[in-house]
Design a protein around this motif. Sequence first.
Motif, short mmCIF file in Angstrom:
data_model
loop_
_atom_site.label_atom_id
_atom_site.label_comp_id
_atom_site.label_asym_id
_atom_site.label_seq_id
_atom_site.Cartn_x
_atom_site.Cartn_y
_atom_site.Cartn_z
N LEU A 173 4.27 10.42 -1.64
CA LEU A 173 4.05 9.60 -2.83
C LEU A 173 2.91 10.18 -3.67
N VAL A 208 8.63 3.22 -0.81
CA VAL A 208 9.29 4.09 0.17
C VAL A 208 9.51 3.29 1.45
N TRP A 209 10.75 3.28 1.91
CA TRP A 209 11.09 2.56 3.15
C TRP A 209 10.89 3.50 4.33
N ILE A 231 10.04 0.67 -8.47
CA ILE A 231 10.94 1.80 -8.55
C ILE A 231 11.49 2.02 -7.16
N GLY A 232 12.79 1.92 -7.03
CA GLY A 232 13.38 2.07 -5.71
C GLY A 232 14.50 1.07 -5.53
N ASP A 233 15.22 1.20 -4.44
CA ASP A 233 16.34 0.35 -4.15
C ASP A 233 16.18 -0.24 -2.77
N SER A 245 10.65 12.10 3.94
CA SER A 245 9.64 11.41 3.12
C SER A 245 9.68 11.88 1.68
N ASN A 248 6.25 2.48 -6.84
CA ASN A 248 7.27 3.31 -6.22
C ASN A 248 7.30 2.98 -4.72
N GLN A 250 18.87 8.73 -2.86
CA GLN A 250 19.48 7.74 -1.97
C GLN A 250 20.25 8.40 -0.84
N LYS A 293 12.64 10.46 -0.14
CA LYS A 293 12.50 9.02 -0.36
C LYS A 293 11.52 8.74 -1.49
N ALA A 294 10.42 9.52 -1.54
CA ALA A 294 9.43 9.29 -2.60
C ALA A 294 10.04 9.58 -3.96
N ASN A 303 13.11 8.74 -4.58
CA ASN A 303 14.21 7.80 -4.69
C ASN A 303 15.58 8.46 -4.63
#
Lengths: 417, 319
Positions: free
Chosen positions: A262, A244-245, A411-413, B266, A242, B274, B269-270, B272
Amino acid sequence: MLSKTRGSLGLALVAALGIGLVACGGDDESSEPAATEAPAASEAPAGSDAPAGTDAPAQGATLANFTPWSADAPVIDCRPEEGPLKAAWIYVGPTNDGGWTQQHDASRQAVQDHFGDAVETTYKENVPEGPQVLQTIEDLIADGNTVIFGTSFGFQDAFVEAAAAHPDVCFEFATGYKGADNLSQFYGAAEDTDFLAGMAAGAASPTGKLGMLASFPIGEVLRGVNAWTMGARMMNPDATVNVVWVNSWFDPPNERKAAEALIAEGIDTLGQKGIDSPATGDAAKAAGVPWAGYNADQSANYGDVWLTATEYDWTVYQIPRLQAILDGAWVAGNYYGNLSDGFVKLATFGDLVTEETRAAIQAELEKLTAKPNSQFTGPINDNKGNEVLAAGVSHTFEELMSMAYLIEGVIGDIPAG
Amino acid sequence: MNSNIFVIIASSAIFYGTPLFFAALGGIFTERSGVLNLGVEGTMLLGGVTGAWASQHVPGSAWFTVLAAIIIGMAAGALTSTLLAFLCVTLRTNQTVAGLAITIFAGGVGLSSYFANVWKVAEAPVDRQVRRLDVLGWADVPVLGPILFNQTILTYLSWVMVVLASIYLFRTRFGLQLRAVGESPQTADAMGINVVKYRYLHTILGGALAGLGGVYYSLAIVPTWVDGMTKGAGWIAIALVIFGFWRPSITLIGAYLFGALQSLSSTLKARNVQISGDVLDALPFFMTIVVLVLVSTRFAHRRLGAPAALGVPYEREER
């Protein structure tokens, strides 16, 4: 009357505070004058009496993994008329960030120790990626520096501009891709060690739910995230990562928040890419979650949770390059180091990495030392289910550099913009 | 159940809101006495760096070291604001300029990072930290556990402070006199209240609380010193004072609201979600502007309890 004197005294004090600020904050910190002992390598010519450069061999021939931009790239002579060669480093973070910038500065000090009196090094820290970069370069050149090292991707355009304006100054840039007659690029296959660190993480994760902090979705970072994920899935094919940016190279409070978020999502092993501080490790330590760091060996400070990390040895590149300048043989080009020349390496393993895992990592390390980037060989799919590489096909170097997908298992974009 | 997004956000709202509250409570005391302290950001950073240093160097048991670090960080904040009080109260300089000078002088590129370099604070993590507690062993209780029973000792201290500060301000003679000094120093002076003493003491107290907020950053949030690590928290705290109408209880709620905004990014984002991270990260500052615009109308100022003499140096008429 009394009040007037008091008022102006007050203003003077305020002004004094302001001046104090200039003295404290605006100053760059020159390094200590060269170490007293002579350069370690006795055959290193001591500065000014090096042979005039024209007939010296172009240096690309001697430094592994370095290619001049073209066969007829001109030799640039940026030696000073007299005195030591002055070289300056520009950092995006503080020299004590516990990661990226700290490692760069350690390299600068090693360079200083190596050359002794022949080279005088300086640095500027905490330079934001913006208009200040060009100003900083101009200041450094005005101070007599004729070699400028850049260490953050966002400095690149300023370096291109400065290189055009100062054709007699040698520019060396880490992690970029744009070149000029007097602008080189240097970096290396961190994706290979990231892959190995990912193996350690994948093996350490009890549930296969891994999490990773990443800075910006540029090629360098995407390569790292994808390689790390690939390594994790080699040890546990069902593992997911997973991502995270964080949108910053260095923002420890935010990094800690992201890592905690997370962990709250059920992530049981953490990694990081393009994140300069060990704040992720702080969150990992507090929660007792295994952690693979990035670009600094933090095994001593985070022993309970430490796995391993990618480390760089910038001196592998910088010492021969400065030697080339002293020899009058410097040409601009591209350097991409790897495990074989020691530019990238894997940090000390933590106790959490089992003997079995270490053996598996060693086997892959040998493969990647012999053939860098070979983990990016098809079949590879992205995390949207599209085929990126067919079986047996590998990326070209250009494709690697401009990587713009997230691999299956992430997982993520990729955030827009 | 405890990984429910609302539980996570509420828990981190309190965790990240606590230092904002400390600094804002300090601002309440300072502003109630009629002094505007724009030096909060720099004061927090000095508190943070001295606290981190103390945590690394003060010998003794872990508890003693952490306590010493908290006290030393508060003392550094108090010292910084003593300078502000000297400038604003004794020398009667422009309070806005003096406060800004303090922030620039002590802040992220000033004295705090200078100390960090000289003392080598950032080279190792601050091992002796203010940790999250498991109060009564209830940290895992559904919903309330992570929110109420899994915070640091400083958060529980802040809850005690809200009560004490409210009693002090609104139920004691000292609080009444303090408010008089902030509303009309001439009148207070005529009543025999020592205006200078009140302003000094409350500016110093405010600085000590800002220093405590800074210590929270370097000992609880990221147990590693980072130059400029408060990242604008001092400015949010100044806005919070206004948001809270100069009242501790409302300010506490405001601090948690801003704490939630700071951790929202945060958390989403964790998961996902968008949304642009930049927008989310800017939210607390955007909200600061909204709050300041809303409450800065003349009507709001008169109704909401801004001290009438805020920012005005007091000059006794010369005889």
